[in-house]
Enzyme design. Structure first.
Site, PDB file in Angstrom:
ATOM      1  N   TYR A  99       0.836  -1.152  -0.002  1.00 14.97           N
ATOM      2  CA  TYR A  99      -0.200   0.020  -0.107  1.00 14.97           C
ATOM      3  C   TYR A  99       0.908   1.196  -0.005  1.00 14.97           C
ATOM      4  O   TYR A  99       2.264   1.010  -0.397  1.00 14.97           O
ATOM      5  CB  TYR A  99      -0.984  -0.196   1.061  1.00 14.97           C
ATOM      6  CG  TYR A  99      -1.884   0.848   1.644  1.00 14.97           C
ATOM      7  CD1 TYR A  99      -2.874   1.279   0.506  1.00 14.97           C
ATOM      8  CD2 TYR A  99      -1.765   1.756   2.711  1.00 14.97           C
ATOM      9  CE1 TYR A  99      -3.880   2.175   0.727  1.00 14.97           C
ATOM     10  CE2 TYR A  99      -2.905   2.790   2.910  1.00 14.97           C
ATOM     11  CZ  TYR A  99      -3.895   2.938   1.834  1.00 14.97           C
ATOM     12  OH  TYR A  99      -4.639   3.719   2.214  1.00 14.97           O
ATOM     13  N   ARG A 152      -6.051  10.733 -10.652  1.00 19.45           N
ATOM     14  CA  ARG A 152      -5.370  11.309  -9.615  1.00 19.45           C
ATOM     15  C   ARG A 152      -4.684  10.078  -8.813  1.00 19.45           C
ATOM     16  O   ARG A 152      -5.352  10.133  -7.551  1.00 19.45           O
ATOM     17  CB  ARG A 152      -6.116  12.432  -8.971  1.00 19.45           C
ATOM     18  CG  ARG A 152      -5.238  13.338  -8.527  1.00 19.45           C
ATOM     19  CD  ARG A 152      -5.949  13.189  -6.868  1.00 19.45           C
ATOM     20  NE  ARG A 152      -5.543  12.220  -6.141  1.00 19.45           N
ATOM     21  CZ  ARG A 152      -5.962  11.579  -5.122  1.00 19.45           C
ATOM     22  NH1 ARG A 152      -6.673  12.359  -4.349  1.00 19.45           N
ATOM     23  NH2 ARG A 152      -5.305  10.680  -4.475  1.00 19.45           N
ATOM     24  N   LYS A 170      -5.972  -1.116  -2.128  1.00 18.29           N
ATOM     25  CA  LYS A 170      -6.936  -0.927  -1.044  1.00 18.29           C
ATOM     26  C   LYS A 170      -7.958  -2.269  -0.670  1.00 18.29           C
ATOM     27  O   LYS A 170      -8.251  -2.431   0.449  1.00 18.29           O
ATOM     28  CB  LYS A 170      -8.048   0.114  -1.294  1.00 18.29           C
ATOM     29  CG  LYS A 170      -7.516   1.441  -1.570  1.00 18.29           C
ATOM     30  CD  LYS A 170      -7.480   2.227  -0.551  1.00 18.29           C
ATOM     31  CE  LYS A 170      -6.633   3.675  -1.002  1.00 18.29           C
ATOM     32  NZ  LYS A 170      -6.624   4.677   0.266  1.00 18.29           N
ATOM     33  N   GLU A 241     -12.015   5.765  -5.546  1.00 19.44           N
ATOM     34  CA  GLU A 241     -10.665   6.211  -5.096  1.00 19.44           C
ATOM     35  C   GLU A 241      -9.801   6.917  -6.379  1.00 19.44           C
ATOM     36  O   GLU A 241      -9.831   6.336  -7.587  1.00 19.44           O
ATOM     37  CB  GLU A 241     -10.227   4.789  -4.918  1.00 19.44           C
ATOM     38  CG  GLU A 241      -8.790   4.852  -4.219  1.00 19.44           C
ATOM     39  CD  GLU A 241      -9.036   5.253  -2.894  1.00 19.44           C
ATOM     40  OE1 GLU A 241      -8.185   6.276  -2.163  1.00 19.44           O
ATOM     41  OE2 GLU A 241      -9.906   4.740  -2.042  1.00 19.44           O
ATOM     42  N   ASP A 242      -9.250   7.749  -6.015  1.00 13.05           N
ATOM     43  CA  ASP A 242      -8.311   8.549  -6.903  1.00 13.05           C
ATOM     44  C   ASP A 242      -8.827   8.920  -8.099  1.00 13.05           C
ATOM     45  O   ASP A 242      -8.056   8.699  -9.289  1.00 13.05           O
ATOM     46  CB  ASP A 242      -6.903   7.796  -7.023  1.00 13.05           C
ATOM     47  CG  ASP A 242      -6.224   7.638  -5.537  1.00 13.05           C
ATOM     48  OD1 ASP A 242      -6.930   8.112  -4.643  1.00 13.05           O
ATOM     49  OD2 ASP A 242      -5.183   7.180  -5.569  1.00 13.05           O
ATOM     50  N   ASP A 264     -13.348   7.683  -1.032  1.00 10.65           N
ATOM     51  CA  ASP A 264     -12.248   7.456   0.015  1.00 10.65           C
ATOM     52  C   ASP A 264     -11.614   8.863   0.464  1.00 10.65           C
ATOM     53  O   ASP A 264     -11.133   9.197   1.279  1.00 10.65           O
ATOM     54  CB  ASP A 264     -11.491   6.226  -0.059  1.00 10.65           C
ATOM     55  CG  ASP A 264     -10.560   6.128   1.075  1.00 10.65           C
ATOM     56  OD1 ASP A 264     -11.056   6.232   2.153  1.00 10.65           O
ATOM     57  OD2 ASP A 264      -9.360   5.865   0.599  1.00 10.65           O
ATOM     58  N   ASP A 265     -11.086   9.468  -0.828  1.00  7.21           N
ATOM     59  CA  ASP A 265     -10.306  10.640  -0.835  1.00  7.21           C
ATOM     60  C   ASP A 265     -10.950  11.704  -0.237  1.00  7.21           C
ATOM     61  O   ASP A 265     -10.311  12.717   0.564  1.00  7.21           O
ATOM     62  CB  ASP A 265      -9.673  10.737  -2.202  1.00  7.21           C
ATOM     63  CG  ASP A 265      -8.889   9.577  -2.685  1.00  7.21           C
ATOM     64  OD1 ASP A 265      -8.041   9.299  -2.320  1.00  7.21           O
ATOM     65  OD2 ASP A 265      -9.630   8.958  -3.897  1.00  7.21           O
ATOM     66  N   ASN A 414       0.171  12.228  -0.205  1.00  6.43           N
ATOM     67  CA  ASN A 414       1.033  10.989  -0.450  1.00  6.43           C
ATOM     68  C   ASN A 414       1.381  10.953  -1.858  1.00  6.43           C
ATOM     69  O   ASN A 414       0.884  11.711  -2.937  1.00  6.43           O
ATOM     70  CB  ASN A 414      -0.016   9.911  -0.109  1.00  6.43           C
ATOM     71  CG  ASN A 414      -0.428   9.964   1.174  1.00  6.43           C
ATOM     72  OD1 ASN A 414       0.083   9.743   2.021  1.00  6.43           O
ATOM     73  ND2 ASN A 414      -1.905   9.428   1.235  1.00  6.43           N
TER      74      ASN A 414
END
Ligand SMILES: O=C([O-])CC(=O)C(=O)O
Ligand SMILES: [Mg+2]
Length: 537
Positions: A99, A152, A170, A241-242, A264-265, A414
């Protein structure tokens, strides 16, 4: 006449080739007899413990973490029980490999280390086949999907199809921390092309070589994906996600009232930051509603944090306007101001009144810089979601530490290469007074890892066991509050080795919030524990 047993050869090979059924050298003698495995395996029968030991030694002999990431991915595609048992045997060692931060490089170099397929690639050219692809009976048990379009990836930008590394990573944590069976989780990459020209020009690139499909075509594609998912699995939990900021916010707004889904972000990061902040303010002896909060980064993550913090302060008794007044959001061009062009709906909620800065002495007229805002408002909390390394410099930290005994500083971007500051610098520049948390693990003693992994597995688990039809901000606030009470003697957050317990505690709180909100039967801790799979043969 003796009855001939049918030859088992093909079935035996299929068993070894499927990571969900393969046990490698751990197949017992009796199983080898029954399943026709003799000869395909060496004579030794291993225990799971021996297998973990063997793989651990091979892992540690590799030259660097990227190779360890690739090794673990290959193990996951070979034997899921062994992969999970190895990961769970030492979460502090394994998490940074499967991760954040190593998964970032795993996405950047996804095509270089391509071995075997995992999850589903739903690409624009296959847009007419989505329902057929999802109809695969092997997917009947799926309960959680993590989906990305790769635009992203962490702070690393557009990684196209390589973004698949994120849903895979994840979901490995859903199993490791929340006990979802590997057959219950499904990583999906929506491949709508990539605007990363270097990837498109790379002959090894495995994705669709095309610029990104955007606008109404993109929206229609995502819509057909979500509809097909909801038809196939009416009780699915869908985690985004992302996605790039604007899509992330728009998709969440579009789908949050249609199925059990969250981003999640936006929401996971918000709950993690809020929970850790609750833990930090408890340490300073103040209340959350006493803080002055400076956000560096006003994208989807930054405004998501602001939104949940307002909710948390309202629960402390503040009115919405009073809570919002305690938050200053700065984007790449300066303090976000009311009346500015191009504000997202979420930014508009936190935009400051131009009258406020009229009294400030700014170096240049217009928008106040991060440093100018810090000088003017004397923040007690500084949170970074900017994706821009070096944003928290010495001058900024000294400025904040001058006005505050225990400044709380969370550079959350991150992976490590995009973090706003090195935590050791923040501690040094503040004379050791800053309470610090980072999004990625730095291995600096006393620094919390304020990463969504403390939240999303428990939120997903709690929502699933409760049977929640939606995932609400109230459930995220419950998750944040639960996390905020889990500080340990040596940190704001429990150690990574405790993540399975953390997921259970978060799930209990989330399930209770869901039960209250949707009038569902109450769920007790035992029911959550019973639902969890353990990685043994
Ligand atoms: O993956 C992580 O470590 C946290 C996260 O969701 C992101 O940075 O996008
Ligand atoms: Mg993410």
């Amino acid at each position: 006449m003796t009855v001939q047993t049918p030859p088992l050869h093909a079935a035996a090979r299929a068993l070894l080739a499927d990571p969900l059924t393969n046990r490698g050298t751990a197949f017992t003698e009796a199983e080898r007899d029954r399943l026709g495995l003799h000869g395909l395996l060496p004579p030794h029968v291993s225990t799971l413990a021996t297998q973990i030991d063997r793989r651990r030694r091979a892992l540690e002999a590799l030259p660097d973490d990227f190779h360890r990431y690739a090794f673990l991915r290959e193990l996951q595609d070979t034997n899921e029980v062994l992969f999970q048992a190895l990961v769970q045997s030492d979460l502090p060692r394994m998490l940074p490999l499967v991760y954040t931060p190593t998964v970032g490089e795993g996405c950047q170099r996804f095509s270089d280390i391509w071995r075997r397929p995992r999850g589903l690639f739903l690409s624009w050219p296959n847009r007419g086949r989505i329902a057929d692809i999802l109809a695969d009976p092997a997917l009947d048990r799926v309960k959680v999907i993590v989906v990305s379009d790769g635009e992203r990836i962490l702070g690393l930008g557009d990684q196209g199809a390589g973004g698949m590394g994120i849903p895979i990573g994840k979901l490995a944590l859903y199993t490791a921390c929340a006990g979802l069976h590997p057959a219950e989780v499904l990583p999906i990459l929506l491949d709508v092309g990539t605007d990363n020209a270097a990837l498109r020009d790379d002959p090894l690139y495995v994705g669709w070589r095309h610029s990104r499909v955007r606008g109404p075509d993109y929206d229609a594609f995502v819509e057909s994906f979500v509809s097909a998912v909801a038809d196939r699995w009416p009780r699915i939990l869908l985690q985004w996600e992302d996605f790039a900021g604007e899509n992330a916010q728009a998709l969440l707004a579009r789908y949050r009232d249609r199925l059990a889904t969250f981003n999640d972000d936006i929401q996971g990061t918000a709950a993690t930051a809020t929970g850790t902040l609750l833990s930090a303010v408890a340490r300073t002896g103040a209340a959350l509603s006493d803080q002055r909060i400076l956000l560096c980064g006003a994208g989807a993550a930054g405004t998501g944090i602001a939104t949940l913090l307002v909710r948390a302060m309202m629960a402390d008794g503040l009115r919405p306007a009073e809570a919002r007044a305690r938050i200053w959001a700065v984007d790449r061009d300066g303090l976000v101001m009311a009346g500015q062009n191009g504000l997202s709906p979420a930014q508009r909620d936190f935009a400051r009144d131009p009258a406020e800065i009229a009294a400030w002495s700014l170096a240049a007229p217009g928008r106040a810089t991060l440093h100018e805002v810090a000088a003017a408002v004397a923040p007690t909390v500084l949170i970074g979601t900017s994706g821009r390394p070096g944003m928290f410099d010495r001058r900024l930290v000294e400025l904040i530490a001058d006005g505050c005994a225990r400044p709380i500083i969370f550079p959350l971007s991150n992976p490590i290469s995009h973090c706003e500051a090195h935590p050791a610098d923040l501690i040094a520049w503040s004379g050791g007074r800053a309470i610090v948390g980072t999004g990625s693990p730095f291995g600096v003693p006393g620094v919390a890892q304020v990463n969504n992994v403390y939240i999303f597995p428990g939120v997903g688990l709690g929502a699933l066991v409760a049977g929640a039809p939606r995932v609400t901000d109230g459930m995220f606030l419950a998750a944040a509050r639960a996390l905020g009470t889990m500080s340990s003697d040596d940190g704001l957050l429990p150690p990574v080795s405790d993540l399975r317990r953390v997921a259970v505690d978060v799930a209990v709180a989330v399930a209770a919030a869901a039960a209250a909100e949707f009038a569902l039967p109450p769920v007790d801790r035992q029911a959550i524990l019973r639902s969890m799979w353990t990685a043994v043969y």
